[in-house]
Scaffold this active site. Structure first.
Site, PDB file in Angstrom:
ATOM      1  N   ASP A 108       0.873  -1.162   0.000  1.00  9.66           N
ATOM      2  CA  ASP A 108       0.000   0.000   0.000  1.00  9.66           C
ATOM      3  C   ASP A 108       0.923   1.229   0.000  1.00  9.66           C
ATOM      4  O   ASP A 108       2.095   1.125   0.386  1.00  9.66           O
ATOM      5  CB  ASP A 108      -0.866  -0.044   1.259  1.00  9.66           C
ATOM      6  CG  ASP A 108      -1.731   1.169   1.414  1.00  9.66           C
ATOM      7  OD1 ASP A 108      -2.498   1.464   0.501  1.00  9.66           O
ATOM      8  OD2 ASP A 108      -1.624   1.838   2.463  1.00  9.66           O
ATOM      9  N   ASP A 131      -0.073   5.087   0.756  1.00 11.46           N
ATOM     10  CA  ASP A 131      -0.315   6.095   1.778  1.00 11.46           C
ATOM     11  C   ASP A 131      -0.434   5.434   3.156  1.00 11.46           C
ATOM     12  O   ASP A 131      -1.269   4.562   3.353  1.00 11.46           O
ATOM     13  CB  ASP A 131      -1.622   6.819   1.418  1.00 11.46           C
ATOM     14  CG  ASP A 131      -1.836   8.052   2.246  1.00 11.46           C
ATOM     15  OD1 ASP A 131      -0.879   8.529   2.866  1.00 11.46           O
ATOM     16  OD2 ASP A 131      -2.981   8.545   2.273  1.00 11.46           O
TER      17      ASP A 131
HETATM   18  P1  B16 Z   1      -6.441   9.709  -4.971  1.00  9.05           P
HETATM   19  P2  B16 Z   1      -3.602   4.141  -0.408  1.00  9.05           P
HETATM   20  C1  B16 Z   1      -5.423   6.064  -0.730  1.00  9.05           C
HETATM   21  O1  B16 Z   1      -4.087   5.605  -0.878  1.00  9.05           O
HETATM   22  C2  B16 Z   1      -5.507   7.086   0.395  1.00  9.05           C
HETATM   23  O2  B16 Z   1      -5.213   6.463   1.641  1.00  9.05           O
HETATM   24  C3  B16 Z   1      -6.899   7.643   0.467  1.00  9.05           C
HETATM   25  O3  B16 Z   1      -6.999   8.613   1.493  1.00  9.05           O
HETATM   26  C4  B16 Z   1      -7.259   8.280  -0.895  1.00  9.05           C
HETATM   27  O4  B16 Z   1      -8.590   8.774  -0.881  1.00  9.05           O
HETATM   28  C5  B16 Z   1      -7.098   7.220  -1.997  1.00  9.05           C
HETATM   29  O5  B16 Z   1      -5.779   6.704  -1.968  1.00  9.05           O
HETATM   30  C6  B16 Z   1      -7.381   7.784  -3.372  1.00  9.05           C
HETATM   31  O6  B16 Z   1      -6.408   8.750  -3.649  1.00  9.05           O
HETATM   32  O7  B16 Z   1      -7.476  10.755  -4.736  1.00  9.05           O
HETATM   33  O8  B16 Z   1      -5.033  10.235  -5.018  1.00  9.05           O
HETATM   34  O9  B16 Z   1      -6.776   8.830  -6.150  1.00  9.05           O
HETATM   35  O10 B16 Z   1      -3.617   4.127   1.102  1.00  9.05           O
HETATM   36  O11 B16 Z   1      -4.525   3.100  -1.017  1.00  9.05           O
HETATM   37  O12 B16 Z   1      -2.205   4.079  -0.981  1.00  9.05           O
HETATM   38 MG    MG Z   2      -2.973   3.218   3.134  1.00 13.26          MG
END
Ligand code: B16
Ligand code: MG
Length: 213
Positions: free
Chosen positions: A9, A11
C-alpha cells in the site's frame, strides 16, 4: 508458506500524504460550508476519491448534488491535492523504507505497489521510489475499492505470481481485509495492527526483513 513477492500500500505505508489529503478536502468542504475535521479525515484512509467525497457529503445538508457536480468537487479537490504533492521531495520517504525495499530486492523478492490512489506514480516519482518497483497496481487499473482484493490481485498478476506467494503490507483495516480476501498473506503496520486480522504485525517497516528472510 513461501513469499516471492511483496505488494505495498502507498499512503500510510511508504509515505504519509493524509495531511495533504486533509488540507485539500478541507478547502473544498469550507467552500461548500460542509463541516469537516481530522476525525472524519481518518475515515478516508485507503478509501477511493469518490467514496471519500460521499463520506464528506454526509455533513452536507443543501440541495441534492448531481453526479456531475460531485465529479467537479472531486476534481477541484484533486487539483488542490496535486499542487500540494508538488511540495513532496525525496525526504518524504524515510531511509528505513528506502533501505528495506533495496534489501528485499537484493534478496530476490519482486515488489509491486497496491494503492487505491490515482496519483500513486506521481507520488513515487516525487519521493524518488518509482524505480524500486517491478509493477504498479493503483487506482487507475481498478474498478472496485478495498476491501475488494482487486488492486492486490492485479499487483500479483503484474508480477507474474500467484496470490498465495505474495505478502501485502497495509495500514488500513479495509486493506488488510482486501489482502486476505485475495488469498495473500498480510503484514499490518500502523493503525491496521489494532484490527488483529493480519498474519503479521510490524512495529516498524524494517521488520519486513524478519518475515522475508
Ligand atoms: P487519490 P492508499 C489512498 O491511498 C488514500 O489512503 C486515500 O486517502 C485516498 O482517498 C485514496 O488513496 C485515493 O487517492 O485521490 O489520489 O486517487 O492508502 O490506497 O495508498
Ligand atoms: Mg494506506
Amino acid at each position: 508458506m513461501s513469499i516471492k513477492g511483496v505488494i505495498f500500500d502507498l499512503d500510510g505505508v511508504l509515505v504519509f500524504t493524509d495531511k495533504l489529503h486533509y488540507q485539500a478536502w478541507k478547502q473544498m468542504a469550507d467552500k461548500m460550508g460542509i463541516y469537516f475535521d481530522e476525525e472524519i479525515n481518518n475515515r478516508l484512509r485507503g478509501v477511493s476519491r469518490m467514496d471519500s467525497l460521499e463520506i464528506i457529503l454526509e455533513k452536507y445538508y443543501g440541495e441534492p448534488l448531481t453526479l456531475e457536480q460531485k465529479e467537479n468537487l472531486a476534481t477541484e479537490k484533486n487539483d488542490t491535492y496535486r499542487e500540494l504533492l508538488k511540495t513532496m521531495t525525496r525526504d518524504d520517504a524515510t531511509d528505513e523504507v528506502r533501505e528495506t525495499l533495496a534489501e528485499l530486492k537484493c534478496r530476490g523478492y519482486k515488489l509491486s505497489l497496491g494503492s487505491s490512489s490515482k496519483n500513486a506514480k506521481f507520488i513515487l516519482e516525487r519521493v524518488e521510489l518509482l524505480d524500486m518497483f517491478d509493477a504498479i497496481s493503483d487506482g487507475n487499473n481498478i474498478t472496485k475499492s478495498k476491501p475488494d482484493p482487486e488492486v492486490f490481485l492485479k499487483g500479483a498478476e503484474y508480477l507474474g505470481l500467484n496470490p498465495e506467494d505474495c505478502l501485502v503490507v497495509e495500514d488500513a483495516e479495509a486493506g488488510v481485509e482486501a489482502g486476505l480476501a485475495g488469498g495473500m498473506q498480510v503484514a499490518a503496520i500502523g493503525d491496521a495492527v489494532n484490527c488483529g486480522k493480519a498474519n503479521y504485525n510490524l512495529s516498524t517497516f524494517g521488520d519486513l526483513l524478519k518475515i522475508c528472510s
